[in-house]
Scaffold this active site. Structure first.
Site, PDB file in Angstrom:
ATOM      1  N   ASP A  16      24.872  16.090  12.999  1.00 54.03           N
ATOM      2  CA  ASP A  16      26.058  16.442  14.170  1.00 54.03           C
ATOM      3  C   ASP A  16      27.264  16.979  13.679  1.00 54.03           C
ATOM      4  OD1 ASP A  16      26.305  17.456  16.822  1.00 54.03           O
ATOM      5  OD2 ASP A  16      26.739  15.505  17.986  1.00 54.03           O
ATOM      6  N   ARG A  29      30.140  29.551  16.233  1.00 56.57           N
ATOM      7  CA  ARG A  29      29.433  28.820  16.171  1.00 56.57           C
ATOM      8  C   ARG A  29      28.956  29.104  15.244  1.00 56.57           C
ATOM      9  NH1 ARG A  29      29.057  24.592  19.441  1.00 56.57           N
ATOM     10  NH2 ARG A  29      26.639  23.918  19.053  1.00 56.57           N
ATOM     11  N   HIS A  33      27.053  26.210  11.563  1.00 55.17           N
ATOM     12  CA  HIS A  33      26.075  25.623  11.501  1.00 55.17           C
ATOM     13  C   HIS A  33      26.011  26.376   9.791  1.00 55.17           C
ATOM     14  CE1 HIS A  33      24.660  24.885  15.073  1.00 55.17           C
ATOM     15  NE2 HIS A  33      24.926  25.775  15.517  1.00 55.17           N
ATOM     16  N   LEU A 127      11.528  13.490  -4.284  1.00 56.03           N
ATOM     17  CA  LEU A 127      11.975  13.165  -2.902  1.00 56.03           C
ATOM     18  C   LEU A 127      11.014  13.714  -1.601  1.00 56.03           C
ATOM     19  CD1 LEU A 127      14.775  12.043  -1.128  1.00 56.03           C
ATOM     20  CD2 LEU A 127      15.466  14.168  -1.123  1.00 56.03           C
ATOM     21  N   ARG A 184      24.461   9.303  11.854  1.00 61.59           N
ATOM     22  CA  ARG A 184      24.966  10.230  12.945  1.00 61.59           C
ATOM     23  C   ARG A 184      26.330  10.750  12.256  1.00 61.59           C
ATOM     24  NH1 ARG A 184      23.573  11.614  18.700  1.00 61.59           N
ATOM     25  NH2 ARG A 184      24.627  13.578  19.208  1.00 61.59           N
TER      26      ARG A 184
HETATM   27  C1  FPP Z   1      24.559  19.846  15.549  1.00 59.79           C
HETATM   28  O1  FPP Z   1      25.806  20.976  15.487  1.00 59.79           O
HETATM   29  C2  FPP Z   1      23.848  20.718  14.164  1.00 59.79           C
HETATM   30  C3  FPP Z   1      22.360  21.360  14.972  1.00 59.79           C
HETATM   31  C4  FPP Z   1      21.931  21.992  16.214  1.00 59.79           C
HETATM   32  C5  FPP Z   1      21.521  22.621  13.891  1.00 59.79           C
HETATM   33  C6  FPP Z   1      21.869  21.692  12.150  1.00 59.79           C
HETATM   34  C7  FPP Z   1      21.426  22.222  11.385  1.00 59.79           C
HETATM   35  C8  FPP Z   1      20.980  22.917  10.223  1.00 59.79           C
HETATM   36  C9  FPP Z   1      23.080  22.310   9.449  1.00 59.79           C
HETATM   37  C10 FPP Z   1      21.184  23.433   9.137  1.00 59.79           C
HETATM   38  C11 FPP Z   1      19.421  23.173   9.399  1.00 59.79           C
HETATM   39  C12 FPP Z   1      18.970  22.458   8.191  1.00 59.79           C
HETATM   40  C13 FPP Z   1      18.385  23.223   6.656  1.00 59.79           C
HETATM   41  C14 FPP Z   1      18.470  22.411   5.201  1.00 59.79           C
HETATM   42  C15 FPP Z   1      18.050  24.406   6.491  1.00 59.79           C
HETATM   43  P1  FPP Z   1      26.231  20.826  16.671  1.00 59.79           P
HETATM   44  O2  FPP Z   1      26.192  22.816  17.034  1.00 59.79           O
HETATM   45  O3  FPP Z   1      26.049  20.351  17.954  1.00 59.79           O
HETATM   46  O4  FPP Z   1      27.815  21.384  16.791  1.00 59.79           O
HETATM   47  P2  FPP Z   1      28.773  20.432  17.801  1.00 59.79           P
HETATM   48  O5  FPP Z   1      28.379  18.927  18.608  1.00 59.79           O
HETATM   49  O6  FPP Z   1      30.089  19.960  17.444  1.00 59.79           O
HETATM   50  O7  FPP Z   1      28.573  21.812  18.632  1.00 59.79           O
END
Ligand code: FPP
Length: 238
Positions: A16, A29, A33, A127, A184
């Site tokens: 997160d 944003r 990612h 893994l 988390r």
């Molecule tokens: C949470 O941050 C993150 C997500 C919903 C997406 C996570 C995905 C990745 C890191 C990429 C996937 C991984 C691979 C290996 C392909 P948020 O957007 O909820 O952050 P915020 O709470 O600050 O808004």
């Protein structure tokens, strides 16, 4: 000191904080990612090197479908390009890839590449990398209940036989041991519908670090914290 004889077998992570990381830098944003995927790669490699056997990453939740259309499309494209770019590397590093979640809801081109990488890494045995995609813990339990109900109605299973051991066989990945450690990032102290059934006795670790800032050293710090805990599983230990 990290005890290499007490490495958790299964680590699950709620990644997160990508959006907030980007916002702090006045970036869109999606940039959070993009960097988040780089961190995921670092943590996958570190997990393998540390001898972790199962790593489950919460990459996209059932609730995430409600994000702005552009963000959802970007995440899907990111996932597809990650898998396309890394298929070889996963095989070379002997990493077995799998997914959990309502994967049928993903766009066809994402499903196609997932199926390919699941197949091509099937024989890998260092893994196990499991991506939770279109995943919700409640949805998983409902899906399991439905599958069991239909088997009971068909007469394959009798109602008396439905117990916890049988139930587990209908979850998305019954062969995976329950997580020993759940991490988390991003400062929130909640589970957000992740692996509800599986984390009954999991050790929980929360860190304020945002996911794009979470490094191998942070993973090691979480494992050291885990190693200090006494796991009793509801029993008394002398
Ligand atoms: C949470 O941050 C993150 C997500 C919903 C997406 C996570 C995905 C990745 C890191 C990429 C996937 C991984 C691979 C290996 C392909 P948020 O957007 O909820 O952050 P915020 O709470 O600050 O808004």
């Amino acid at each position: 000191m990290l005890d290499m004889k007490d490495i958790p077998v299964h680590v699950a992570i709620i990644m997160d904080g990508n959006g907030r990381w980007a916002k702090k830098r006045n970036l869109p944003r999606i940039e959070g990612h993009r960097v988040g995927v780089e961190r995921a790669e670092e943590i996958i490699t570190a997990s393998k090197d540390l001898g972790i056997k199962y790593l489950t990453l919460f990459a996209f939740s059932t609730e995430n479908w409600q994000r702005p259309k552009e963000e959802v499309s970007f995440l899907m494209a990111l996932l597809k390009s990650y898998l396309e770019a890394k298929e070889r590397e996963l095989i070379e590093n002997n990493i077995k890839f799998n997914v959990i979640g309502r994967v049928n809801l993903l766009p066809q081109e994402v499903k196609t590449v997932i199926e390919r990488v699941v197949k091509s890494t099937q024989k890998c045995d260092s893994l196990n990398l499991i991506l939770a995609l279109s995943y919700g813990g409640r949805a998983e339990i409902v899906d399991a209940a439905k599958k069991i109900a239909s088997r009971v109605m068909a007469g394959d299973i009798s109602l008396e036989d439905v117990d916890e051991d049988l139930f587990v066989n209908f979850l998305y990945a019954p062969y995976v041991p329950y997580p020993d450690l759940l991490i988390r990032t991003g400062g929130e102290i909640r589970i957000s519908n992740f692996l509800l059934w599986q984390i009954a006795y999991t050790e929980l670790y929360f860190t304020p670090k945002l996911w794009p800032d979470f490094t191998k050293d942070d993973l090691i710090a979480a494992i050291k914290d885990y190693q200090k805990r006494e796991r009793r599983f509801g029993k008394v230990i002398d």
